[in-house]
Design an enzyme around this catalytic site. Structure first.
Site, PDB file in Angstrom:
ATOM      1  N   ARG A  54      -5.443  -5.935   3.287  1.00 61.03           N
ATOM      2  CA  ARG A  54      -6.515  -4.878   3.962  1.00 61.03           C
ATOM      3  C   ARG A  54      -5.804  -3.529   3.802  1.00 61.03           C
ATOM      4  O   ARG A  54      -6.469  -2.530   3.286  1.00 61.03           O
ATOM      5  CB  ARG A  54      -6.895  -5.451   5.153  1.00 61.03           C
ATOM      6  CG  ARG A  54      -7.684  -6.646   5.354  1.00 61.03           C
ATOM      7  CD  ARG A  54      -7.670  -7.155   6.856  1.00 61.03           C
ATOM      8  NE  ARG A  54      -8.223  -8.641   6.567  1.00 61.03           N
ATOM      9  CZ  ARG A  54      -7.571  -9.581   6.139  1.00 61.03           C
ATOM     10  NH1 ARG A  54      -6.479  -9.425   5.402  1.00 61.03           N
ATOM     11  NH2 ARG A  54      -8.153 -10.735   5.978  1.00 61.03           N
ATOM     12  N   THR A  55      -4.903  -3.290   4.410  1.00 62.43           N
ATOM     13  CA  THR A  55      -4.139  -1.899   4.666  1.00 62.43           C
ATOM     14  C   THR A  55      -3.934  -1.449   3.158  1.00 62.43           C
ATOM     15  O   THR A  55      -4.002  -0.373   3.140  1.00 62.43           O
ATOM     16  CB  THR A  55      -3.004  -1.913   5.729  1.00 62.43           C
ATOM     17  OG1 THR A  55      -3.192  -2.621   6.690  1.00 62.43           O
ATOM     18  CG2 THR A  55      -2.249  -0.427   6.049  1.00 62.43           C
ATOM     19  N   LYS A  82      18.222  -4.816  -6.585  1.00 59.69           N
ATOM     20  CA  LYS A  82      19.407  -4.574  -6.980  1.00 59.69           C
ATOM     21  C   LYS A  82      20.599  -4.024  -6.066  1.00 59.69           C
ATOM     22  O   LYS A  82      21.544  -3.530  -6.434  1.00 59.69           O
ATOM     23  CB  LYS A  82      19.574  -3.742  -8.201  1.00 59.69           C
ATOM     24  CG  LYS A  82      18.678  -4.107  -9.460  1.00 59.69           C
ATOM     25  CD  LYS A  82      18.531  -3.123 -10.680  1.00 59.69           C
ATOM     26  CE  LYS A  82      17.571  -3.656 -11.644  1.00 59.69           C
ATOM     27  NZ  LYS A  82      17.706  -2.691 -12.785  1.00 59.69           N
ATOM     28  N   ARG A 104       4.791   0.705   5.059  1.00 64.97           N
ATOM     29  CA  ARG A 104       5.007  -0.462   5.645  1.00 64.97           C
ATOM     30  C   ARG A 104       6.183  -1.098   5.741  1.00 64.97           C
ATOM     31  O   ARG A 104       6.653  -1.411   4.457  1.00 64.97           O
ATOM     32  CB  ARG A 104       3.738  -1.334   5.304  1.00 64.97           C
ATOM     33  CG  ARG A 104       4.075  -2.787   6.030  1.00 64.97           C
ATOM     34  CD  ARG A 104       2.699  -3.949   5.814  1.00 64.97           C
ATOM     35  NE  ARG A 104       1.506  -3.166   6.629  1.00 64.97           N
ATOM     36  CZ  ARG A 104       0.534  -4.197   7.017  1.00 64.97           C
ATOM     37  NH1 ARG A 104       0.414  -5.318   6.262  1.00 64.97           N
ATOM     38  NH2 ARG A 104      -0.483  -3.547   7.514  1.00 64.97           N
ATOM     39  N   HIS A 132       0.806   0.405  14.502  1.00 70.47           N
ATOM     40  CA  HIS A 132       0.110   0.399  13.319  1.00 70.47           C
ATOM     41  C   HIS A 132      -1.038   1.513  13.716  1.00 70.47           C
ATOM     42  O   HIS A 132      -2.295   0.873  13.880  1.00 70.47           O
ATOM     43  CB  HIS A 132      -0.613  -1.291  13.110  1.00 70.47           C
ATOM     44  CG  HIS A 132      -1.202  -1.308  11.931  1.00 70.47           C
ATOM     45  ND1 HIS A 132      -1.271   0.052  10.871  1.00 70.47           N
ATOM     46  CD2 HIS A 132      -1.738  -2.456  11.289  1.00 70.47           C
ATOM     47  CE1 HIS A 132      -1.884  -0.777   9.766  1.00 70.47           C
ATOM     48  NE2 HIS A 132      -2.040  -2.083   9.873  1.00 70.47           N
TER      49      HIS A 132
END
Length: 302
Positions: A54-55, A82, A104, A132
């Site tokens: 969703r986000t 890496k 995020r 959030h």
């Protein structure tokens, strides 16, 4: 407003501006009206170190609707695999001069750290269990649309409060907007940290739901907890799942919310999640786009 990394960092004027502009965008989208491409030629970077449906998708859609170009950076194909450090990754990407970074990350406070390193606005799409903010803002918009106001409402947030960044941001925002906020959870899912001022705590759905205007359910975030402390999904549902019978304990016109992803049969029953008159869950999904449009527009064009 230079960044959007948490609710506490937003002023009342910032919140009002975001919600007002988001409603305008929502009205335009719902009416099929053309939207001014205020971000034409700008570059927005989506940096998702954690999975999202969703986000991430709504931020990309929001940027595209405003005319921006979007770079969806992929951690799985990046130099992080890496063993490149987080700070080196951010410094490298910042050299491409993006107009906004959306991030995020599982680390507590990562968006603020990124904001200290780059010149462009940074938007928090969720960090650890801390915050959030855009989810709380879209939840507030959804409540306003359904109830006409937030001030004076009684809102219950139920389930995994301890590990939920959605709960943290909603407690901060909804209390500021004048709601009475209750949290309902077993003791082991209550946070040890202090809750926002005025939060009412309940350890059973039967005691916490009466008189509520909004019931917001949360997913159990097993990836952030000791799984040995959790009962089985069936046992949890029997005690804390939102069924039609439990919803009847709230006000007759109480509405149901869930930020997703839902675990049906664990925290919410199908008949409640899919109730055509009381469930606001798909409206929350839809409002993700206009709210994130508003945040991007106000930050980039400040």
């Amino acid at each position: 407003m230079k960044h959007c990394t948490g609710i506490q960092a937003l002023t009342d004027a910032d919140i009002d501006a975001i919600l007002s502009r988001a409603q305008t965008y929502a009205d335009q989208i719902n009416a099929g009206q053309p939207i001014t491409t205020t971000l034409n030629g700008r570059i927005v970077m989506n940096l998702f170190f954690e999975n999202s449906t969703r986000t991430r998708t709504s931020f990309e859609t929001a940027a595209l609707r405003l005319g921006a170009n979007v770079i969806n950076w992929d951690v799985e194909s990046s130099s992080v695999k890496k063993n490149e450090s987080f700070s080196d990754t951010i410094q490298t990407l910042a050299e491409y001069d993006p107009d906004a970074i959306i991030i995020r990350h599982s680390d507590y406070g990562a968006p603020d750290y990124v904001a200290s390193m780059v010149k462009c606005p940074v938007i928090n799409a969720g960090d650890s269990w801390r915050e959030h903010p855009t989810q709380a803002l879209l939840d507030a918009l959804t409540i306003r649309q359904a109830k006409g106001r937030i001030e004076g409402l009684t809102i219950a947030i139920c389930g995994d409060i301890a590990h939920s960044r959605v709960a943290a941001s909603n407690m901060a925002l909804l209390t500021r907007l004048g709601a009475t906020v209750r949290v309902i959870a077993p003791d082991f899912l209550m946070p040890e940290k202090p809750l926002a001022a005025g939060i009412e705590k309940f350890t059973s759905m039967e005691s916490g739901l009466p008189g509520c205007d909004i019931v917001m359910m949360l997913r159990n975030q097993k990836e952030r907890m000791d799984p040995s402390r959790m009962p089985s999904d069936i046992a949890f549902f029997n005690q804390y799942g939102l069924t039609a019978e439990r919803l009847d304990l709230a006000k007759p016109d109480a509405c149901v919310m869930h930020p997703g992803p839902m675990n049906r049969g664990v925290e919410i029953a199908d008949e409640v999640a899919d109730d055509p008159t009381r469930s606001l869950i798909l409206k929350q999904v839809r409002n993700g786009v206009p709210v994130r449009m508003a945040v991007l527009d106000l930050l980039i064009n400040r």
